[in-house]
Design a protein around this motif. Structure first.
Motif, PDB file in Angstrom:
ATOM      1  N   SER A  29      14.993   0.650   9.673  1.00  0.00           N
ATOM      2  CA  SER A  29      14.880   0.230  11.067  1.00  0.00           C
ATOM      3  C   SER A  29      14.252  -1.153  11.123  1.00  0.00           C
ATOM      4  O   SER A  29      13.305  -1.445  10.384  1.00  0.00           O
ATOM      5  CB  SER A  29      14.007   1.204  11.858  1.00  0.00           C
ATOM      6  OG  SER A  29      14.602   2.475  11.896  1.00  0.00           O
ATOM      7  N   LEU A  30      14.764  -1.984  12.011  1.00  0.00           N
ATOM      8  CA  LEU A  30      14.255  -3.339  12.155  1.00  0.00           C
ATOM      9  C   LEU A  30      12.825  -3.301  12.687  1.00  0.00           C
ATOM     10  O   LEU A  30      12.542  -2.684  13.708  1.00  0.00           O
ATOM     11  CB  LEU A  30      15.151  -4.137  13.108  1.00  0.00           C
ATOM     12  CG  LEU A  30      14.772  -5.593  13.341  1.00  0.00           C
ATOM     13  CD1 LEU A  30      14.944  -6.416  12.064  1.00  0.00           C
ATOM     14  CD2 LEU A  30      15.623  -6.183  14.464  1.00  0.00           C
ATOM     15  N   VAL A  31      11.915  -3.973  11.965  1.00  0.00           N
ATOM     16  CA  VAL A  31      10.517  -4.077  12.387  1.00  0.00           C
ATOM     17  C   VAL A  31      10.333  -5.362  13.181  1.00  0.00           C
ATOM     18  O   VAL A  31       9.722  -5.367  14.242  1.00  0.00           O
ATOM     19  CB  VAL A  31       9.557  -4.041  11.174  1.00  0.00           C
ATOM     20  CG1 VAL A  31       8.118  -4.251  11.597  1.00  0.00           C
ATOM     21  CG2 VAL A  31       9.721  -2.732  10.407  1.00  0.00           C
ATOM     22  N   ASP A  58       0.826  -1.213   0.000  1.00  0.00           N
ATOM     23  CA  ASP A  58       0.000   0.000   0.000  1.00  0.00           C
ATOM     24  C   ASP A  58       0.860   1.263   0.000  1.00  0.00           C
ATOM     25  O   ASP A  58       0.569   2.239   0.686  1.00  0.00           O
ATOM     26  CB  ASP A  58      -0.960   0.012   1.193  1.00  0.00           C
ATOM     27  CG  ASP A  58      -1.948  -1.141   1.148  1.00  0.00           C
ATOM     28  OD1 ASP A  58      -2.319  -1.564   0.031  1.00  0.00           O
ATOM     29  OD2 ASP A  58      -2.342  -1.621   2.221  1.00  0.00           O
ATOM     30  N   GLY A  59       1.963   1.233  -0.752  1.00  0.00           N
ATOM     31  CA  GLY A  59       2.838   2.389  -0.893  1.00  0.00           C
ATOM     32  C   GLY A  59       3.877   2.556   0.211  1.00  0.00           C
ATOM     33  O   GLY A  59       4.752   3.411   0.108  1.00  0.00           O
ATOM     34  N   THR A  60       3.807   1.753   1.259  1.00  0.00           N
ATOM     35  CA  THR A  60       4.775   1.838   2.357  1.00  0.00           C
ATOM     36  C   THR A  60       5.964   0.939   2.046  1.00  0.00           C
ATOM     37  O   THR A  60       5.782  -0.254   1.813  1.00  0.00           O
ATOM     38  CB  THR A  60       4.124   1.416   3.696  1.00  0.00           C
ATOM     39  OG1 THR A  60       2.990   2.244   3.937  1.00  0.00           O
ATOM     40  CG2 THR A  60       5.116   1.540   4.841  1.00  0.00           C
ATOM     41  N   PRO A  61       7.179   1.490   2.039  1.00  0.00           N
ATOM     42  CA  PRO A  61       8.351   0.681   1.672  1.00  0.00           C
ATOM     43  C   PRO A  61       8.832  -0.231   2.805  1.00  0.00           C
ATOM     44  O   PRO A  61       8.801   0.146   3.977  1.00  0.00           O
ATOM     45  CB  PRO A  61       9.423   1.722   1.343  1.00  0.00           C
ATOM     46  CG  PRO A  61       9.033   2.934   2.123  1.00  0.00           C
ATOM     47  CD  PRO A  61       7.529   2.903   2.246  1.00  0.00           C
ATOM     48  N   ASN A  90      11.792  -1.334   7.834  1.00  0.00           N
ATOM     49  CA  ASN A  90      10.910  -0.339   7.246  1.00  0.00           C
ATOM     50  C   ASN A  90      11.697   0.544   6.283  1.00  0.00           C
ATOM     51  O   ASN A  90      12.887   0.319   6.046  1.00  0.00           O
ATOM     52  CB  ASN A  90      10.200   0.481   8.330  1.00  0.00           C
ATOM     53  CG  ASN A  90      11.152   1.300   9.177  1.00  0.00           C
ATOM     54  OD1 ASN A  90      12.294   1.582   8.798  1.00  0.00           O
ATOM     55  ND2 ASN A  90      10.675   1.704  10.351  1.00  0.00           N
ATOM     56  N   GLY A  91      11.044   1.562   5.737  1.00  0.00           N
ATOM     57  CA  GLY A  91      11.677   2.439   4.756  1.00  0.00           C
ATOM     58  C   GLY A  91      12.852   3.227   5.297  1.00  0.00           C
ATOM     59  O   GLY A  91      13.665   3.737   4.527  1.00  0.00           O
TER      60      GLY A  91
END
Length: 138
Positions: free
Chosen positions: A93-95, A72-75, A89-90
């Protein structure tokens, strides 16, 4: 979900490859035995959806996979090295970081993709199925 770039790195072969995907359409073509299926299977494997049939040469190559994609457009960027999976994440940073496909990766990938399917296991408990279920019928 859209894929941007895939990196494959083989410790055994001491080589790597990067494949960029077009923002709207990518067509994979080539002669037999040029790696088309391995490319697609690598994308699945990045998410823990290992194919049932893996070429023996590929299995021994010990390939690490890094995939840039958006939801949905989030890298995001997912890394798989052996049994370790990590999502960034974009901002790099470690998710999350997981090692078990059924115990951790399945739930984390399902949450990321808003995949809400649950199936009953042999003990009668409802659990998130392995990531391969999210790629059905492919």
């Amino acid at each position: 979900m859209r894929f941007q770039k895939l990196w494959l790195c083989s410790e055994l072969e001491r080589s790597g490859r990067a494949i960029e995907f077009h923002p709207t359409t990518t067509v994979v073509v080539g002669e037999n035995d040029t790696g088309k299926s391995s490319l697609i299977k690598s994308i699945y494997a990045a998410f823990g959806a290992d194919p049932s049939i893996v070429h023996p040469r590929w299995a021994t190559a010990n390939v690490s996979i890094l995939l840039d994609f958006t939801v949905d457009g989030t890298p995001y960027r997912i890394l798989r090295s052996g049994a370790v999976f990590a999502l960034f994440n974009g901002n790099s940073s470690l998710v999350w970081k997981e090692t078990g496909v059924s115990s951790g990766v399945a739930r984390s990938v399902a949450k990321l993709l808003d995949f809400k399917l649950e199936l009953q296991n042999r003990q009668g408990e409802f659990v998130t199925p392995p990531p391969a279920y999210g790629f059905l019928p492919f």
